[in-house]
Design a protein around this motif. Structure first.
Motif, PDB file in Angstrom:
ATOM      1  N   ARG A 133       0.467  -1.545  -0.018  1.00  0.00           N
ATOM      2  CA  ARG A 133       0.081   0.578   0.117  1.00  0.00           C
ATOM      3  C   ARG A 133       0.900   1.343   0.102  1.00  0.00           C
ATOM      4  NH1 ARG A 133      -2.977  -3.953   3.104  1.00  0.00           N
ATOM      5  NH2 ARG A 133      -4.477  -4.458   2.306  1.00  0.00           N
ATOM      6  N   THR A 134       1.690   1.346   0.582  1.00  0.00           N
ATOM      7  CA  THR A 134       2.951   1.894   0.611  1.00  0.00           C
ATOM      8  C   THR A 134       4.431   1.964   0.599  1.00  0.00           C
ATOM      9  OG1 THR A 134       3.260   2.015   2.846  1.00  0.00           O
ATOM     10  CG2 THR A 134       1.617   3.158   2.444  1.00  0.00           C
ATOM     11  N   GLY A 135       5.387   2.997  -0.449  1.00  0.00           N
ATOM     12  CA  GLY A 135       6.177   2.274  -0.243  1.00  0.00           C
ATOM     13  C   GLY A 135       6.941   1.941  -1.279  1.00  0.00           C
ATOM     14  N   SER A 136       7.353   1.453  -1.507  1.00  0.00           N
ATOM     15  CA  SER A 136       8.746   0.478  -2.849  1.00  0.00           C
ATOM     16  C   SER A 136       8.089  -0.169  -3.171  1.00  0.00           C
ATOM     17  CB  SER A 136       9.958   0.260  -2.932  1.00  0.00           C
ATOM     18  OG  SER A 136      10.645  -0.606  -3.946  1.00  0.00           O
ATOM     19  N   VAL A 137       7.705  -0.751  -4.320  1.00  0.00           N
ATOM     20  CA  VAL A 137       6.417  -1.477  -5.321  1.00  0.00           C
ATOM     21  C   VAL A 137       7.389  -2.709  -5.025  1.00  0.00           C
ATOM     22  CG1 VAL A 137       5.611  -2.049  -7.274  1.00  0.00           C
ATOM     23  CG2 VAL A 137       5.392  -0.114  -6.490  1.00  0.00           C
ATOM     24  N   PHE A 138       8.829  -2.875  -5.124  1.00  0.00           N
ATOM     25  CA  PHE A 138       9.304  -3.837  -5.647  1.00  0.00           C
ATOM     26  C   PHE A 138      10.392  -3.900  -4.376  1.00  0.00           C
ATOM     27  CE2 PHE A 138       9.507  -2.276 -10.417  1.00  0.00           C
ATOM     28  CZ  PHE A 138       8.633  -3.278 -10.565  1.00  0.00           C
ATOM     29  N   VAL A 139      10.100  -5.075  -3.712  1.00  0.00           N
ATOM     30  CA  VAL A 139       9.855  -5.567  -2.283  1.00  0.00           C
ATOM     31  C   VAL A 139      10.464  -7.285  -2.327  1.00  0.00           C
ATOM     32  CG1 VAL A 139       9.746  -3.434  -0.772  1.00  0.00           C
ATOM     33  CG2 VAL A 139       8.799  -5.334  -1.224  1.00  0.00           C
ATOM     34  N   THR A 140      11.633  -7.291  -1.370  1.00  0.00           N
ATOM     35  CA  THR A 140      11.406  -8.930  -1.431  1.00  0.00           C
ATOM     36  C   THR A 140      10.835  -9.749  -0.325  1.00  0.00           C
ATOM     37  OG1 THR A 140      13.085  -8.221   1.025  1.00  0.00           O
ATOM     38  CG2 THR A 140      13.435  -9.224  -1.268  1.00  0.00           C
ATOM     39  N   ARG A 141      10.053 -10.758  -0.167  1.00  0.00           N
ATOM     40  CA  ARG A 141       9.189 -11.385   0.802  1.00  0.00           C
ATOM     41  C   ARG A 141       9.404 -10.349   2.673  1.00  0.00           C
ATOM     42  NH1 ARG A 141       9.342 -17.426  -0.293  1.00  0.00           N
ATOM     43  NH2 ARG A 141       7.897 -17.532  -2.400  1.00  0.00           N
ATOM     44  N   GLY A 145      10.124  -7.583   2.730  1.00  0.00           N
ATOM     45  CA  GLY A 145       9.874  -5.725   2.492  1.00  0.00           C
ATOM     46  C   GLY A 145      10.970  -5.233   2.641  1.00  0.00           C
ATOM     47  N   ARG A 146      11.986  -5.625   2.031  1.00  0.00           N
ATOM     48  CA  ARG A 146      13.162  -5.043   1.961  1.00  0.00           C
ATOM     49  C   ARG A 146      13.766  -4.907   0.477  1.00  0.00           C
ATOM     50  NH1 ARG A 146      18.336  -7.337   4.992  1.00  0.00           N
ATOM     51  NH2 ARG A 146      18.788  -5.270   3.874  1.00  0.00           N
ATOM     52  N   PRO A 147      13.668  -3.261  -0.172  1.00  0.00           N
ATOM     53  CA  PRO A 147      14.245  -3.210  -1.394  1.00  0.00           C
ATOM     54  C   PRO A 147      15.024  -4.130  -2.127  1.00  0.00           C
ATOM     55  CG  PRO A 147      14.464  -1.252  -0.379  1.00  0.00           C
ATOM     56  CD  PRO A 147      14.150  -2.114   0.572  1.00  0.00           C
ATOM     57  N   MET A 148      14.349  -4.951  -2.900  1.00  0.00           N
ATOM     58  CA  MET A 148      15.249  -5.889  -4.002  1.00  0.00           C
ATOM     59  C   MET A 148      16.971  -5.457  -4.005  1.00  0.00           C
ATOM     60  SD  MET A 148      12.884  -7.766  -6.273  1.00  0.00           S
ATOM     61  CE  MET A 148      13.737  -9.230  -6.863  1.00  0.00           C
ATOM     62  N   ASP A 149      17.817  -5.736  -4.840  1.00  0.00           N
ATOM     63  CA  ASP A 149      19.332  -5.871  -5.156  1.00  0.00           C
ATOM     64  C   ASP A 149      19.788  -6.101  -6.049  1.00  0.00           C
ATOM     65  OD1 ASP A 149      19.989  -7.780  -4.576  1.00  0.00           O
ATOM     66  OD2 ASP A 149      20.708  -6.574  -2.369  1.00  0.00           O
ATOM     67  N   ARG A 150      20.231  -5.053  -7.206  1.00  0.00           N
ATOM     68  CA  ARG A 150      20.781  -6.311  -8.307  1.00  0.00           C
ATOM     69  C   ARG A 150      21.386  -7.852  -8.393  1.00  0.00           C
ATOM     70  NH1 ARG A 150      23.920  -2.701 -12.098  1.00  0.00           N
ATOM     71  NH2 ARG A 150      24.056  -1.486  -9.779  1.00  0.00           N
ATOM     72  N   SER A 151      21.947  -7.917  -6.972  1.00  0.00           N
ATOM     73  CA  SER A 151      22.336  -9.735  -6.831  1.00  0.00           C
ATOM     74  C   SER A 151      20.782 -10.040  -6.730  1.00  0.00           C
ATOM     75  CB  SER A 151      22.701 -10.420  -5.837  1.00  0.00           C
ATOM     76  OG  SER A 151      22.433  -9.762  -4.743  1.00  0.00           O
ATOM     77  N   ASN A 152      19.718  -9.634  -6.355  1.00  0.00           N
ATOM     78  CA  ASN A 152      18.110 -10.601  -6.178  1.00  0.00           C
ATOM     79  C   ASN A 152      17.306 -10.562  -7.621  1.00  0.00           C
ATOM     80  OD1 ASN A 152      17.009  -8.783  -3.691  1.00  0.00           O
ATOM     81  ND2 ASN A 152      18.475 -10.759  -3.163  1.00  0.00           N
ATOM     82  N   ILE A 153      17.928  -9.659  -8.760  1.00  0.00           N
ATOM     83  CA  ILE A 153      17.157  -9.027  -9.745  1.00  0.00           C
ATOM     84  C   ILE A 153      18.260  -9.886 -10.822  1.00  0.00           C
ATOM     85  CG2 ILE A 153      17.044  -8.253 -11.646  1.00  0.00           C
ATOM     86  CD1 ILE A 153      16.492  -5.483  -9.358  1.00  0.00           C
ATOM     87  N   LEU A 154      19.677 -10.705 -10.673  1.00  0.00           N
ATOM     88  CA  LEU A 154      20.592 -10.942 -11.828  1.00  0.00           C
ATOM     89  C   LEU A 154      19.752 -12.667 -11.624  1.00  0.00           C
ATOM     90  CD1 LEU A 154      22.975 -10.990 -13.287  1.00  0.00           C
ATOM     91  CD2 LEU A 154      24.510 -10.655 -11.567  1.00  0.00           C
ATOM     92  N   HIS A 155      20.090 -13.020 -10.474  1.00  0.00           N
ATOM     93  CA  HIS A 155      20.014 -14.669  -9.713  1.00  0.00           C
ATOM     94  C   HIS A 155      18.753 -14.957 -11.008  1.00  0.00           C
ATOM     95  CE1 HIS A 155      19.997 -18.057  -8.001  1.00  0.00           C
ATOM     96  NE2 HIS A 155      19.245 -18.189  -7.802  1.00  0.00           N
TER      97      HIS A 155
END
Length: 285
Positions: free
Chosen positions: A186-194, A196-206
């Motif tokens: 409902r608020t904050g960043s749309v792309f977060v991990t389970r 609730g932390r923002p996704m980073d480069r390693s998350n996306i690359l993997h």
């Protein structure tokens, strides 16, 4: 200065880089470069000759681009130590005139990756890839794509003391609103991990690499920055406006943008063949 097992210099170097507001990735890379240089010295003093030997040592194993990248970290470390006279020159690299087709992600390959992510039920990854490719946004800027930004179609990015606005396409905003609602965001960043932390480069690359085999795309082509590259190439081929493209990509130097507009070698071949400047001799047919 001589080095032993004392890591004080490295820790102080880290603090200097942090004070200079370098990105986390840059800091970690420069520290790796500095540690590798210290290991090479083996307790010997820092001298210009030692730095040159290290440069030659790197040349035995790495490509020129990799060596220059490592030397950037080493030279920064030498300047921090108060030994700028020991810094070494990087290798000169001829400016590329065309892109490597082997590493270029095509529009068709991108679409196969997106469809594969959707078919596997990974809607978040499906939308992350589309967000990067449809806007040219950097991975580090994705956390600024917030629920509020979806309503204004503007993501305000503030990084490294700079602020810029990333325009979000209408269709992308519509899809992201659906995703956020279904995911309970409902608020904050749309792309977060389970968690609730923002996704980073390693998350996306993997996650992207895991799609390659099923999508039928070479793994070497698949990394987040290639999506940004595809955006730049697609936009430039349509609009032919490099100044506006530089603004969209957040480049302060237009020469950086030129790298994204290089055509493939095959396209250059076709254009040269089409000039009609070679005379055909019927007698030698």
């Amino acid at each position: 200065m001589e080095f032993t097992k004392d890591k004080t210099a490295i820790e102080q170097f880290r603090e200097r880089l942090q004070a200079e507001e370098k990105s986390r990735a840059t800091i970690e890379k420069y520290l790796r470069d500095a540690k590798a240089f210290i290991a090479f010295l083996g307790g010997q003093s820092v001298t210009k000759e030692a730095a040159i030997r290290y440069k030659r040592h790197l040349a035995e194993t790495y490509t020129v681009a990799s060596i220059n990248s490592m030397l950037a970290g080493v030279n920064s470390f030498l300047r921090f130590l108060g030994r700028p006279e020991c810094a070494v020159r990087t290798f000169k690299v001829q400016k590329a005139v065309f892109r490597s087709k082997e590493l270029e992600l095509s529009r068709e390959e991108y679409m196969r990756l997106v469809e594969t992510a959707r078919r596997k039920g990974n809607q978040r990854l499906c939308l992350v890839m589309q967000a990067i490719c449809a806007t040219g946004i950097r991975v580090s800027e994705l956390p600024f794509v917030t629920v509020d930004a979806l309503h204004t179609r503007r993501a305000t990015v503030s990084l490294k003391g700079k602020t810029r606005t990333v325009i979000l396409p209408l269709d992308l905003c519509r899809e992201l609103k659906r995703y956020a609602k279904a995911a309970g965001i409902r608020t904050g960043s749309v792309f977060v991990t389970r968690g609730g932390r923002p996704m980073d480069r390693s998350n996306i690359l993997h996650s992207m690499k895991a799609l390659c085999r099923e999508a039928g795309v070479e793994e070497a082509k698949v990394f987040p920055h290639n999506l940004r590259h595809l955006f730049a190439v697609t936009y430039y081929n349509m609009e032919k406006d490099i100044c506006h493209l530089a603004d969209l990509l957040g480049h302060s130097n237009i020469n950086t943008t030129r790298i994204y507009t290089l055509m493939s070698c095959e396209m250059q071949e076709r254009r040269l063949d089409g000039l009609g400047l070679v005379l055909y001799n019927e007698n030698t047919a």
